[in-house]
Enzyme design. Structure first.
Site, PDB file in Angstrom:
ATOM      1  NE  ARG A  45       0.226   1.461   3.395  1.00  0.00           N
ATOM      2  CZ  ARG A  45       1.187   2.319   3.662  1.00  0.00           C
ATOM      3  NH1 ARG A  45       2.451   1.918   3.793  1.00  0.00           N
ATOM      4  NH2 ARG A  45       0.959   3.604   3.782  1.00  0.00           N
ATOM      5  CD  GLN A 197      -2.741   2.695   6.978  1.00  0.00           C
ATOM      6  OE1 GLN A 197      -3.285   3.007   8.019  1.00  0.00           O
ATOM      7  NE2 GLN A 197      -3.400   2.614   5.832  1.00  0.00           N
ATOM      8  CG  ASP A 238      -2.983   8.205  -1.162  1.00  0.00           C
ATOM      9  OD1 ASP A 238      -2.757   8.616  -0.021  1.00  0.00           O
ATOM     10  OD2 ASP A 238      -2.760   7.035  -1.539  1.00  0.00           O
ATOM     11  CG  ASN A 248      -2.038  11.546   3.008  1.00  0.00           C
ATOM     12  OD1 ASN A 248      -1.513  10.688   2.281  1.00  0.00           O
ATOM     13  ND2 ASN A 248      -1.665  11.721   4.259  1.00  0.00           N
ATOM     14  CE  LYS A 249      -4.868   5.597   4.730  1.00  0.00           C
ATOM     15  NZ  LYS A 249      -5.906   4.754   4.060  1.00  0.00           N
TER      16      LYS A 249
END
Ligand code: MRU
Length: 348
Positions: A45, A197, A238, A248-249
């Site tokens: 990932r 993560q 991302d 992003n996350k």
């Protein structure tokens, strides 16, 4: 340097990021569907790493292809590209890498290459995407490190490290480069629910590198900022839209708003392959909704009662006004991002 993904004797080998830090297990993918599944299920990932995996998966599929004629070969190629494109929607690096593979394929076909030669060119292209990503991370690390003062206490979210790239990392690349330049740095790693993560991967990487790391749960960031314990934030991305809005996350947006409220710079580190000038702003970025089990469970243990509805958007969009600078391998972009991003991308 930690190898996230490698091409080994006609197979693709990747460290299983779902198992870290408890176990270091290597997964060997021998077919394109295995690679696609590894991307979808988060064996691998992180935006740049997903792009590298997809490119290698395409090269692998064509190496194994039994196609006799060029037409059949081209049909299989297109099918594999579609398979990879259907894995995860948000990270634009995936689509960027597939486009690169398509260009390499088209150039080889136009040049009259045989099936064997096309196979070779696709492998070369996939390896180039891998190697260029490591070089980009190192260059962007040097760019970003100039913004990191000695003694900086840095907050990061998710994992934008070696594991999320072909190696070295984007946000963690900036931290590594600052440390390599002799600056004393310490890191607050947001745990990053639901997939953890930050707690699992960022902490694992940084501890291995001997960088002072403290894991916090996501809801602690504001209180620590208020206590004056954070000097800057650096995260990965991302997809960055043409106006500088950053996907992003999930949770990144909250961190950015908190950073603004406390007068703390909020930096984004991302390679040019993450910049999507075709998407005008964040509203056009597709946000992946992931399986509810990531929220309902931690490992085998269920946290939530049966019957409760679950949401699991994997990413959010931080509007450009919260972003202090974007670090790329070509230099730092500052507001207004519409102008600075266009300029840096067109410097080819
Ligand atoms: O769902 P993931 O783990 O693939 O999400 C990863 C992130 O959001 C990273 O911050 C991003 O890809 C940047 S990686 C260099």
């Amino acid at each position: 340097m930690l190898p996230t993904i490698e091409w080994q004797d006609g197979a693709i080998v990747m460290i299983d990021q779902r198992r870290l830090p408890a176990a270091e297990v290597w997964v060997r993918c021998r077919t394109a569907p295995e690679v696609a599944r590894a991307i979808k299920t988060m064996v691998i990932r992180g935006a740049p790493a997903i792009g590298v995996a997809a490119a290698m998966g395409i090269a692998l599929a064509m190496r194994r292809s039994q196609a006799t004629g060029t037409r059949q070969f081209a049909t299989e190629f297109q099918k594999t590209c579609d398979l990879m494109a259907g894995t995860r929607p948000t990270a634009v690096n995936l689509f960027w890498a597939i486009e690169r593979m398509k260009r390499a394929f088209a150039a080889a076909v136009q040049g009259g290459a045989s099936a064997g030669e096309i196979r070779g060119r696709l492998e070369v292209e996939a390896k180039a995407i891998h190697d260029e990503d490591v070089a980009s991370c190192r260059a962007m690390g040097r760019v970003g490190a100039a913004f990191v003062p000695d003694g900086a206490r840095i907050l990061t979210h998710c994992n934008a490290g070696a594991l999320a790239t072909a190696g070295y990392g984007t946000a963690l690349g900036v931290i590594r480069a600052a440390a390599e330049a002799g600056k004393r740095v310490s890191v607050l790693a947001d745990e990053t629910r639901p997939f953890l993560q930050g707690a699992r991967l960022t902490a694992w990487e940084l501890v291995r590198d001997g960088i002072d790391t403290t894991v916090i749960t996501d809801n602690m960031a504001g209180a620590l900022m208020r206590q004056g314990l954070v000097d800057l934030v650096v995260v990965g991305a991302d997809r960055i839209a043409a106006n500088g809005d950053v996907a992003n996350k999930i949770g990144t947006y909250s961190v950015a708003v908190l950073a603004r409220a406390h007068g703390i710079p909020f930096y984004v580190a991302a390679p040019l392959s993450t910049i999507d000038l075709a998407t005008p702003d964040g509203a056009g970025i597709p946000i992946e909704e992931r399986p509810s089990r990531e929220v309902t469970h931690v490992g085998p243990s269920r946290l939530t009662p049966e019957g409760a509805k679950i949401r699991n958007p994997a990413f959010d969009v931080t509007p450009n006004e919260y972003v202090s600078a974007i670090f790329t391998e070509r230099g730092a972009c500052t507001p207004p991002f519409g102008e600075s991003l266009r300029k840096i991308v067109s410097q080819d």
